[in-house]
Design a protein around this motif. Structure first.
Motif, PDB file in Angstrom:
ATOM      1  N   HIS A   1       8.337 -12.704  45.014  1.00 42.48           N
ATOM      2  CA  HIS A   1       9.729 -13.119  44.811  1.00 42.48           C
ATOM      3  C   HIS A   1      10.400 -13.542  46.105  1.00 42.48           C
ATOM      4  O   HIS A   1      11.389 -14.291  46.064  1.00 42.48           O
ATOM      5  CB  HIS A   1      10.513 -11.989  44.137  1.00 42.48           C
ATOM      6  CG  HIS A   1      10.070 -11.717  42.737  1.00 42.48           C
ATOM      7  ND1 HIS A   1      10.420 -12.504  41.662  1.00 42.48           N
ATOM      8  CD2 HIS A   1       9.266 -10.732  42.238  1.00 42.48           C
ATOM      9  CE1 HIS A   1       9.871 -12.029  40.564  1.00 42.48           C
ATOM     10  NE2 HIS A   1       9.162 -10.945  40.878  1.00 42.48           N
ATOM     11  N   ASP A   2       9.887 -13.109  47.251  1.00 39.12           N
ATOM     12  CA  ASP A   2      10.521 -13.447  48.519  1.00 39.12           C
ATOM     13  C   ASP A   2       9.896 -14.656  49.212  1.00 39.12           C
ATOM     14  O   ASP A   2      10.547 -15.331  50.010  1.00 39.12           O
ATOM     15  CB  ASP A   2      10.456 -12.252  49.477  1.00 39.12           C
ATOM     16  CG  ASP A   2      11.274 -11.069  48.990  1.00 39.12           C
ATOM     17  OD1 ASP A   2      12.262 -11.323  48.276  1.00 39.12           O
ATOM     18  OD2 ASP A   2      10.911  -9.920  49.306  1.00 39.12           O
TER      19      ASP A   2
ATOM     20  N   SER B   1      10.547 -18.461  46.504  1.00 40.42           N
ATOM     21  CA  SER B   1      11.500 -18.034  45.468  1.00 40.42           C
ATOM     22  C   SER B   1      11.681 -19.085  44.377  1.00 40.42           C
ATOM     23  O   SER B   1      11.959 -18.749  43.226  1.00 40.42           O
ATOM     24  CB  SER B   1      12.858 -17.714  46.105  1.00 40.42           C
ATOM     25  OG  SER B   1      13.353 -18.835  46.833  1.00 40.42           O
TER      26      SER B   1
ATOM     27  N   ALA C   1       8.963 -18.375  41.891  1.00 41.39           N
ATOM     28  CA  ALA C   1       8.657 -16.946  41.836  1.00 41.39           C
ATOM     29  C   ALA C   1       8.193 -16.518  40.444  1.00 41.39           C
ATOM     30  O   ALA C   1       7.228 -15.752  40.308  1.00 41.39           O
ATOM     31  CB  ALA C   1       9.878 -16.129  42.262  1.00 41.39           C
ATOM     32  N   ASP C   2       8.865 -16.996  39.408  1.00 41.79           N
ATOM     33  CA  ASP C   2       8.502 -16.584  38.050  1.00 41.79           C
ATOM     34  C   ASP C   2       7.077 -17.037  37.709  1.00 41.79           C
ATOM     35  O   ASP C   2       6.308 -16.277  37.092  1.00 41.79           O
ATOM     36  CB  ASP C   2       9.495 -17.163  37.040  1.00 41.79           C
ATOM     37  CG  ASP C   2      10.870 -16.539  37.161  1.00 41.79           C
ATOM     38  OD1 ASP C   2      10.972 -15.453  37.771  1.00 41.79           O
ATOM     39  OD2 ASP C   2      11.845 -17.143  36.668  1.00 41.79           O
TER      40      ASP C   2
ATOM     41  N   ALA D   1       4.601 -14.848  39.739  1.00 39.53           N
ATOM     42  CA  ALA D   1       4.567 -13.469  39.237  1.00 39.53           C
ATOM     43  C   ALA D   1       3.739 -13.378  37.960  1.00 39.53           C
ATOM     44  O   ALA D   1       2.971 -12.420  37.766  1.00 39.53           O
ATOM     45  CB  ALA D   1       5.994 -12.968  38.987  1.00 39.53           C
TER      46      ALA D   1
END
Length: 392
Positions: free
Chosen positions: A86-87, A90, A93-94, A97
């Protein structure tokens, strides 16, 4: 005496030095001395590779990467090092992940020409990547991280896209054929030209079966002859469902690979419309020649001079002159109206000889033999005015 290297698995690369200096205590990885053997081995692997590679460790995806990855990271290097999913990136990020979760569940995930919009060098830019995500496992075989191999495919993708657009605009299909193995690959437009759908496997046998029987011999491989180039060839294909006949033009080149393996590359085009136009033109020309053959030179000259007279009369009418076309033609030729009437009247008393024909051509500024040509269609009365016929 040289200082003992406590972490030789990091090697001497630039990114390896950054990893060595990074404070890993603030991450779930802990100090370098606490790293498990599987993480050390994976890190050693990516740091010694010249292919862009990363490690995303654990469900949080703590990021490690090598020197080659720096070109993809752009100005965000070295800030990405030691960051979570997430960092680090960004803006995606989804997506990352979800991939990490899938791979930690034991799956391998692959993408080709994956489009992303990344903030790499101070502004967002489009990038296309080929990506392979594989699980990293510990001593018990449990997935504990994600090994990623990347390739920046942006230049290739955009070049292929431009080529595809050009092919579609020009209705040109490309192909590669390896006759020794039977392998045949064609672009989408190539399939459209042949009328073959995307789910059908291309083979030379299939394509030859679609060619008109009278043209098949020209496409069959020749056992001898020069290997370069594939000659320009026009042939017909037959739609197996509708029976429609379409014309194809093909041109290519043969390339000899190592070991004498032959590779043919080339293009094809659908030239049906051109062939229809050529056929219509040929038929029109044949009709014209047939009509000419049915007329003799005397008839042609008289027909043409009568057309000139009518044009001159229309020109005089527009100018509100009372002079007739015969009189105007006589003035242009420097003859009397009676003389001109003998060969230019509707029912002439004499035919137009070569001398008079040449004089008319000179008066109208036309090339020698102009009066001997069929100037207008047999079914059409001339509507051309004397303005376009008179000398400039």
């Amino acid at each position: 005496m040289s200082k003992l290297d406590l972490f030789p698995f990091l090697g001497s690369s630039k990114t390896g030095k950054l990893i060595r200096a990074f404070d890993w205590k603030k991450t779930s990885l802990g100090e370098l001395s606490q790293w498990p053997a599987c993480l050390r081995a994976a890190t050693s692997l990516i740091l010694r590779s010249d292919v862009p590679m990363t490690i995303q460790w654990g469900i949080q995806g703590w990021l490690l990467y090598n020197d080659a990855y720096c070109n993809i990271a752009g100005a965000r290097h070295p800030g990405l090092l030691g960051q979570t999913v997430h960092d680090s990136w960004s803006e995606i990020a989804d997506f990352r992940a979800l991939v990490v979760k899938q791979v930690l569940d034991g799956n391998t995930v692959n993408y080709r020409d994956k489009h992303m919009v990344l903030l790499r060098n101070g502004e967002f830019e489009d990038i296309w990547l080929d990506i392979n995500y594989s699980p990293l496992v510990n001593e018990t075989g449990t997935p504990v991280g994600v090994l990623t191999i990347l390739n920046n495919a942006t230049e290739r993708f955009q070049a292929e896209q431009r080529l595809r657009f050009a092919q579609e605009a020009g209705r040109v299909g490309t192909f590669e054929w390896y006759p020794d193995s039977g392998r045949l690959e064609g672009s989408d437009q190539y399939r459209r030209v042949w009328g073959v759908s995307a789910d059908v496997v291309l083979t030379d046998t299939l394509l030859i079966s679609l060619v008109h029987p009278d043209d098949q011999h020209a496409l069959r491989p020749q056992p001898s002859g020069p290997p370069n180039p594939i000659a320009y060839l026009e042939f017909r294909r037959v739609d197996p469902v509708t029976g429609e006949i379409r014309w194809i033009a093909r041109r290519g080149e043969a390339i000899l690979l190592d070991g004498g393996v032959r590779r043919y590359v080339g293009i094809v085009m659908d030239i049906t419309d051109r062939k229809k136009s050529e056929q219509a033109l040929a038929q029109s020309e044949a009709r014209r020649r047939q009509w000419i053959e049915q007329m003799d030179i005397k008839q042609i000259r008289h027909r043409n001079v009568r057309t000139l007279v009518r044009g001159l009369e229309r020109d005089a009418s527009r100018g509100r002159k009372r002079t007739g076309g015969l009189v105007m033609l006589a003035e242009m030729l420097g003859k009397s109206a009676a003389q001109v009437s003998r060969f230019a009247a509707e029912k002439p008393s004499t035919h137009i000889g070569d001398r008079i024909a040449r004089e008319i051509e000179q008066a109208f500024g036309k090339e020698r033999g102009w009066m001997d040509h069929v100037q207008w269609s047999a079914k059409m009365d001339c509507t051309e005015s004397a303005e376009t016929l008179a000398p400039a």
